[in-house]
Design an enzyme around this catalytic site. Structure first.
Site, PDB file in Angstrom:
ATOM      1  CD  GLU A  37       2.015 -10.119  -8.982  1.00  0.00           C
ATOM      2  OE1 GLU A  37       1.775 -11.302  -9.249  1.00  0.00           O
ATOM      3  OE2 GLU A  37       2.501  -9.736  -7.903  1.00  0.00           O
ATOM      4  NE  ARG A 262       3.919  -4.139   1.834  1.00  0.00           N
ATOM      5  CZ  ARG A 262       3.996  -4.441   0.543  1.00  0.00           C
ATOM      6  NH1 ARG A 262       5.126  -4.377  -0.097  1.00  0.00           N
ATOM      7  NH2 ARG A 262       2.915  -4.826  -0.104  1.00  0.00           N
ATOM      8  CE  LYS A 272      -1.365  -6.082  -5.604  1.00  0.00           C
ATOM      9  NZ  LYS A 272      -0.628  -6.097  -6.854  1.00  0.00           N
TER      10      LYS A 272
HETATM   11  P1  ATP Z   1       0.213  -6.484  -2.263  1.00  0.00           P
HETATM   12  O1  ATP Z   1       0.710  -7.392  -1.208  1.00  0.00           O
HETATM   13  O2  ATP Z   1      -0.789  -5.523  -1.774  1.00  0.00           O
HETATM   14  O3  ATP Z   1      -0.219  -7.224  -3.492  1.00  0.00           O
HETATM   15  P2  ATP Z   1       2.557  -5.881  -3.723  1.00  0.00           P
HETATM   16  O4  ATP Z   1       3.812  -5.233  -3.262  1.00  0.00           O
HETATM   17  O5  ATP Z   1       2.599  -7.318  -4.085  1.00  0.00           O
HETATM   18  O6  ATP Z   1       1.457  -5.578  -2.667  1.00  0.00           O
HETATM   19  P3  ATP Z   1       2.593  -4.768  -6.340  1.00  0.00           P
HETATM   20  O7  ATP Z   1       1.499  -4.648  -7.327  1.00  0.00           O
HETATM   21  O8  ATP Z   1       3.680  -5.719  -6.622  1.00  0.00           O
HETATM   22  O9  ATP Z   1       1.936  -5.094  -4.930  1.00  0.00           O
HETATM   23  O10 ATP Z   1       3.178  -3.321  -5.989  1.00  0.00           O
HETATM   24  C1  ATP Z   1       3.524  -2.330  -6.915  1.00  0.00           C
HETATM   25  C2  ATP Z   1       4.397  -1.343  -6.215  1.00  0.00           C
HETATM   26  O11 ATP Z   1       3.705  -0.770  -5.114  1.00  0.00           O
HETATM   27  C3  ATP Z   1       5.645  -1.995  -5.659  1.00  0.00           C
HETATM   28  O12 ATP Z   1       6.749  -1.182  -5.933  1.00  0.00           O
HETATM   29  C4  ATP Z   1       5.386  -2.091  -4.188  1.00  0.00           C
HETATM   30  O13 ATP Z   1       6.573  -2.016  -3.475  1.00  0.00           O
HETATM   31  C5  ATP Z   1       4.473  -0.886  -3.935  1.00  0.00           C
HETATM   32  N1  ATP Z   1       3.597  -1.117  -2.775  1.00  0.00           N
HETATM   33  C6  ATP Z   1       2.724  -2.119  -2.589  1.00  0.00           C
HETATM   34  N2  ATP Z   1       2.147  -2.053  -1.370  1.00  0.00           N
HETATM   35  C7  ATP Z   1       2.667  -0.956  -0.767  1.00  0.00           C
HETATM   36  C8  ATP Z   1       2.480  -0.342   0.515  1.00  0.00           C
HETATM   37  N3  ATP Z   1       1.635  -0.853   1.423  1.00  0.00           N
HETATM   38  N4  ATP Z   1       3.170   0.780   0.795  1.00  0.00           N
HETATM   39  C9  ATP Z   1       4.020   1.298  -0.104  1.00  0.00           C
HETATM   40  N5  ATP Z   1       4.240   0.773  -1.319  1.00  0.00           N
HETATM   41  C10 ATP Z   1       3.579  -0.349  -1.660  1.00  0.00           C
HETATM   42 MG    MG Z   2       2.859  -8.630  -5.391  1.00  0.00          MG
END
Ligand code: ATP
Ligand code: MG
Length: 556
Positions: A37, A262, A272
């Site tokens: 995202e 994760r 983020k």
């Molecule tokens: P954040 O809370 O940091 O914004 P998010 O999952 O909302 O994390 P996205 O941009 O939606 O962030 O993530 C893109 C991809 O990266 C998704 O498939 C997500 O599952 C993966 N991802 C995000 N954070 C992690 C993590 N800490 N470990 C492994 N994979 C991750």
């Molecule tokens: Mg997200």
């Protein structure tokens, strides 16, 4: 602890079954995607997902798409899109020409929603968000909505008018008609569209209704021909909904979702939203502050793509979320830099050493290996003269610390690669501050060897005071003092380490460093450093400490 990480890869086991003869994807090209995202910079957790998504495609000679998941228009920003691409390329992965935005599929998603309504599998609901919560039910009580049995025609009409902008934000939603009594609350007629008048960074004001993630994602995957949609564990309970959407609307393919754990790392935060707070509230110097767990921060800190990929490989894949010791990330960097970083001498807390019996005005050259671990890196010439800089801590009036073999009056020490010198004393100011150290050299020890075989226990680094450069060196510690600053009972900003950045302005480095094309160095006896992106602007050299020489991971 390295041994605790498992090499088993259940994702690959699933895929092996799927593509085997008779499997659901027999004969198909394995096709994955990485769907960030674009609401912030990528962090080391994303690196894990990137390595799994792109790495799995590589393993099976398949394909991996890069897709910006921009269905939620509240916080997206073009700046992040470019940064995300840059970070993935830097890690060494390539999406070819398969770069997409989820928003490209808004029209198709709308059609899918209409299809569901027509099949009597979705309805327009007029409960307010508060009422939806109130009517949600519990384990023993089903949810309810008085709008569930509204005629298909009526829902179709209302949904079209929602799209046309006839109703205000939040007035109505479109809900999938699944199972109000389901033990899985995600299946209790989840909202799949809502009204939200917000300008989208790509589609502008074309839409005032936006699809929810759980509805949009399987459609995006299927439209791109994804076979395996790999995501993190929090989506496990959403998988039945993923499958439901996939199986109830007409789509060109049937992707399979597989979840993995994760990544968390000690002494840092990963989401983020929290990283953005650190930036916006000025706790750090931007998304690429070298203390940040972002990929741009790690890069600026001196992390190499190889070290991060190696780390992601070695932590393995599992079904339980776990927190990896920060020291293990550092361990992976140290291993890489030990092979690749150019050795050089830098004095970060300098005091002058004067070799009183060395002829004034004389300069000698010595040849020194750039990297003893990699002879192909060649050698360089360094100069030596009557005055050099040494570390303040390499002198003591008396060896009061056990095992102190460095300079104190009467003691002999090797100045790395040059000569053995014997300390003769020092000069201090009225406050006792050390001003200069004095020594005499033994001309018979050129190259640092003793012809008579006498043992010299200490070797110290130095730089030629007549042929060196000033530099600023930035020393880092963990950004948080608490190993887990981000648990529910804590406000993470309360645990910021006040000593996480220490700037040393008065350092001395070998002159050759300003001309070196290299960016990663081992400052002998001190640690691994890299050139900061601001180095060289207004003539100032700046280095960031990447990692110490001592391995905190092995020790544990
Ligand atoms: P954040 O809370 O940091 O914004 P998010 O999952 O909302 O994390 P996205 O941009 O939606 O962030 O993530 C893109 C991809 O990266 C998704 O498939 C997500 O599952 C993966 N991802 C995000 N954070 C992690 C993590 N800490 N470990 C492994 N994979 C991750
Ligand atoms: Mg997200």
């Amino acid at each position: 602890m390295a041994e605790e990480f498992s090499n088993a890869n259940f994702i690959h086991d699933f895929i092996d079954e799927d593509i085997a003869p008779g499997g659901d994807y027999a004969g198909m090209t394995v096709h994955t995607r990485f769907p960030p995202e674009p609401n912030g910079y990528l962090h080391i957790g994303h690196a894990k997902a990137i390595c799994i998504d792109f790495g799995t495609a590589e393993k099976y000679n398949g394909l991996c798409n890069l897709r910006m998941d921009d269905t939620n228009p509240t916080k997206e920003d073009e700046e992040y899109v470019d940064a995300i691409k840059e970070d993935i390329k830097w890690l060494g992965f390539d999406w070819g020409d398969r770069f997409y935005f989820a928003s490209q599929y808004f029209e198709k998603m709308y059609e899918c929603a209409v299809e569901l309504i027509e099949k009597n599998l979705a309805y327009v609901c007029e409960l307010t968000p508060e009422q939806v919560k109130e009517y949600r039910g519990d384990v023993s009580t089903p949810a309810k909505s008085p709008y569930r049995d509204r005629p298909v025609e009526e829902s179709l009409d209302l949904f079209k008018r929602m799209k046309a902008g006839e109703f205000e934000d939040g007035k109505m939603t479109l809900r999938a008609k699944i199972d109000l009594a389901s033990g899985n609350f995600n299946m209790r007629d989840p909202v799949i569209y809502r009204i939200n008048r917000i300008t989208h960074h790509r589609t502008g004001n074309d839409w005032c209704i936006y699809p929810m993630y759980d509805f949009a994602h399987p459609i995006e995957d299927a439209l791109e021909g994804i076979t395996h949609s790999l995501c993190t564990l929090e989506f496990e309970a959403h998988r039945p909904l993923y499958d439901w959407v996939r199986d109830n609307v007409t789509l060109p393919s049937k992707p399979r979702q597989i979840e993995f754990s994760r990544l968390g790392i000690t002494n840092t935060v990963m989401s983020k939203r929290k990283l953005r707070k650190l930036v916006e509230d000025g706790f750090v110097d931007g998304w690429d502050d070298p203390r940040m767990p972002t990929l741009c921060g790690l890069r600026r800190r001196g992390y190499t793509p190889a070290s991060i990929r190696n780390f992601c490989e070695r932590i393995g894949i599992s079904k339980t979320n776990s927190t990896v010791d920060y020291a293990f990330l550092e361990h992976c960097l140290r291993e890489d830099l030990n092979e690749t970083a150019e050795r050089t001498m830098a004095v970060i807390d300098p005091v002058k050493l004067i070799i009183t019996n060395y002829p004034e005005g004389q300069t000698e050259e010595f040849e020194i290996e750039n990297n003893p671990n990699n002879p192909a890196d060649g050698t360089r010439k360094i100069t030596f003269s009557r005055e050099c800089y040494i570390e303040r801590s390499d002198y003591m009036d008396a060896p009061v610390v056990k095992g102190y073999f460095r300079l104190y009056p009467g003691n002999e020490v090797r100045l790395k690669t040059t000569y053995i010198v014997k300390c003769t004393g020092c000069k201090r100011d009225e406050n006792g501050e050390l001003l200069e150290v004095y020594a005499e050299y033994d001309p018979a020890t050129r190259g640092g060897n003793t012809p008579d075989g006498r043992k010299i226990k200490g070797t110290i680094h130095w730089v030629d005071a007549n042929n060196c450069l000033d530099a600023e060196v930035r020393m880092y510690e963990n950004l948080f003092t608490d190993p887990e600053p981000d648990t529910a009972d804590k406000n993470f900003v309360d645990y910021i380490n006040p000593n996480s950045l220490k700037i040393l302005k008065n350092c001395k480095v070998e002159k050759g460093l300003s001309e070196s094309s290299k960016t990663h160095f081992q400052f002998m006896r001190i640690g691994y450093f890299c050139t900061d992106k601001d180095s060289g602007k207004d003539g100032k050299l700046i280095f960031n400490k990447s990692v110490s020489l001592k391995d905190g991971f092995k020790k544990k």
